[in-house]
Design an enzyme around this catalytic site. Structure first.
Site, PDB file in Angstrom:
ATOM      1  N   CYS A  32       0.832  -1.218   0.000  1.00 57.58           N
ATOM      2  CA  CYS A  32       0.000   0.000   0.000  1.00 57.58           C
ATOM      3  C   CYS A  32       0.861   1.261   0.000  1.00 57.58           C
ATOM      4  O   CYS A  32       0.458   2.291  -0.546  1.00 57.58           O
ATOM      5  CB  CYS A  32      -0.942   0.007   1.210  1.00 57.58           C
ATOM      6  SG  CYS A  32      -0.092  -0.119   2.797  1.00 57.58           S
ATOM      7  N   HIS A 310      -1.354   1.293   7.461  1.00 62.93           N
ATOM      8  CA  HIS A 310      -1.827   1.213   6.084  1.00 62.93           C
ATOM      9  C   HIS A 310      -1.702   2.595   5.448  1.00 62.93           C
ATOM     10  O   HIS A 310      -1.713   3.605   6.156  1.00 62.93           O
ATOM     11  CB  HIS A 310      -3.297   0.755   6.112  1.00 62.93           C
ATOM     12  CG  HIS A 310      -3.911   0.538   4.767  1.00 62.93           C
ATOM     13  ND1 HIS A 310      -3.348  -0.286   3.813  1.00 62.93           N
ATOM     14  CD2 HIS A 310      -5.053   1.038   4.210  1.00 62.93           C
ATOM     15  CE1 HIS A 310      -4.123  -0.288   2.732  1.00 62.93           C
ATOM     16  NE2 HIS A 310      -5.147   0.520   2.950  1.00 62.93           N
TER      17      HIS A 310
END
Length: 368
Positions: A32, A310
């Site tokens: 990510c 994330h």
């Protein structure tokens, strides 16, 4: 992402920009950090256009010639040439190349998006410089273009050689001036240095403007930090400040949200509330006139610490804000930006914080 894609197309309806493509990127196990930066760069229109121009002007490379630049150009070309308006693309070849080039990104551990952006831009610059040197293979040229960013003082046939400026430099590079004033003789020593992004210290309940002001604030050098003045030929008390001499077309601001805490012997994430405006003026930090910028992308870190979490990104495209979370893409309201400023409380359930900000100079914006 069929349902999500059609939902996005439905939301935009007749306003879907002609020729534009909104594609999510597949996650290959903690990639990510890479996906969020790639989306920000893809919607940096001047960069994208020059990369695609590079792609069409270079012949299809053999596997031996493949590098990070050709893989990135190929990925961007794949996205913009899709028949569908929305969907998902797997940036497998690009991610494999990143891992091949840098062992730091080979593990499945949480990586830093800012480190990745830094590595990627510097790597692209290096590849373009090598290619430029290869095309100008005369002995004088190749030997005098060895500096990556700094000024080149070499002479060829009595002519000063200018530093090589690639299209990556033209987009992202700015110049800082580090000024030191001796408090005894008032002599000012100025040293220029280039930058591709600015890393700013942050404070609780502050703004990008105040962070930039602190970045350019005057610091007094005294006691054991005294400055050696060439004119006085001795250590003297001095005042030092950093100013932006030449602002870049694309201003990338990295907020230092991860701080090393000595008592804890580890890094801690600062969830401080730092307001970032949609329109930014560089006034206190500039040597001369103001420079105006508009925000077009934000890489957000989601999570409470530096070693896990994330990354997602928000990008502005044709006056619409889009939210990219790996494979998923959706439209968001401009007001949603405020949720990523941070928290005014030390302990908070909101862990989604703006981490890297991308601003484009108002003077460079065309139809994008």
């Amino acid at each position: 992402m069929g349902a999500a894609g059609s939902k996005l197309e439905k939301a935009l309806g007749d306003q879907f920009p002609e020729g534009e493509r909104y594609f999510g990127l597949e996650n290959f196990g903690n990639t990510c950090y890479c996906n969020s930066v790639l989306q920000a760069l893809y919607f940096c229109v001047p960069f994208r256009e020059q990369l695609l121009q590079y792609y069409t002007s270079t012949k299809s490379p053999s596997d031996a010639d493949e590098n990070l630049l050709t893989c990135l150009a190929d990925l961007f070309s794949q996205i913009c040439s899709q028949k569908k308006k929305t969907g998902v693309i797997a940036p497998k070849r690009f991610v494999q190349r990143v891992k091949k080039e840098n062992e730091l990104f080979r593990s499945y551990m949480h990586q830093d998006a800012h480190e990745f952006l830094n590595f990627l831009l510097n790597e692209l610059v290096e590849i373009l410089e090598k290619e430029s040197r290869a095309t100008k293979s005369s002995p004088e040229t190749s030997s005098s273009e060895k500096s990556v960013n700094g000024p080149i003082n070499g002479l060829a046939n009595g002519t000063k050689i200018e530093p090589l400026v690639t299209w990556v430099h033209k987009n992202f590079q700015g110049i800082l001036t580090n000024e030191t004033r001796c408090l005894r003789c008032e002599t000012v020593t100025a040293r220029d240095e280039t930058f591709l992004d600015l890393s700013l210290d942050i404070e609780q309940n502050s703004s990008i403007t105040s962070c930039l002001k602190n970045f350019s604030s005057t610091e007094t050098l005294n006691a054991e930090d005294k400055f050696f003045c060439d004119k006085c030929c001795s250590l003297q008390e001095a005042q030092k400040r950093m100013k932006i001499k030449k602002p870049p077309h694309i201003l990338v601001i990295h907020l230092k949200r991860f701080k090393y805490i000595e008592q804890l012997s580890r890094y801690k994430k600062l969830s401080y509330r730092v307001v970032f405006p949609l329109e930014l003026k560089l006034s206190n930090t500039m040597e001369d006139a103001d420079s105006e910028y508009t925000l077009f992308a934000v890489v957000v870190h989601v999570g409470s610490g530096p070693n896990h979490g994330h990354y997602v990104s928000l990008v502005k495209s044709h006056n619409h804000w889009l939210f990219f979370d790996d494979e998923n893409v959706e439209m968001v309201d401009e007001s949603a930006m405020q949720t990523f400023f941070g928290s005014s409380q030390e302990y908070t359930s909101n862990t989604d914080h703006g981490y890297i900000l991308f601003y484009e100079s108002v003077s460079t914006i065309g139809t994008s």
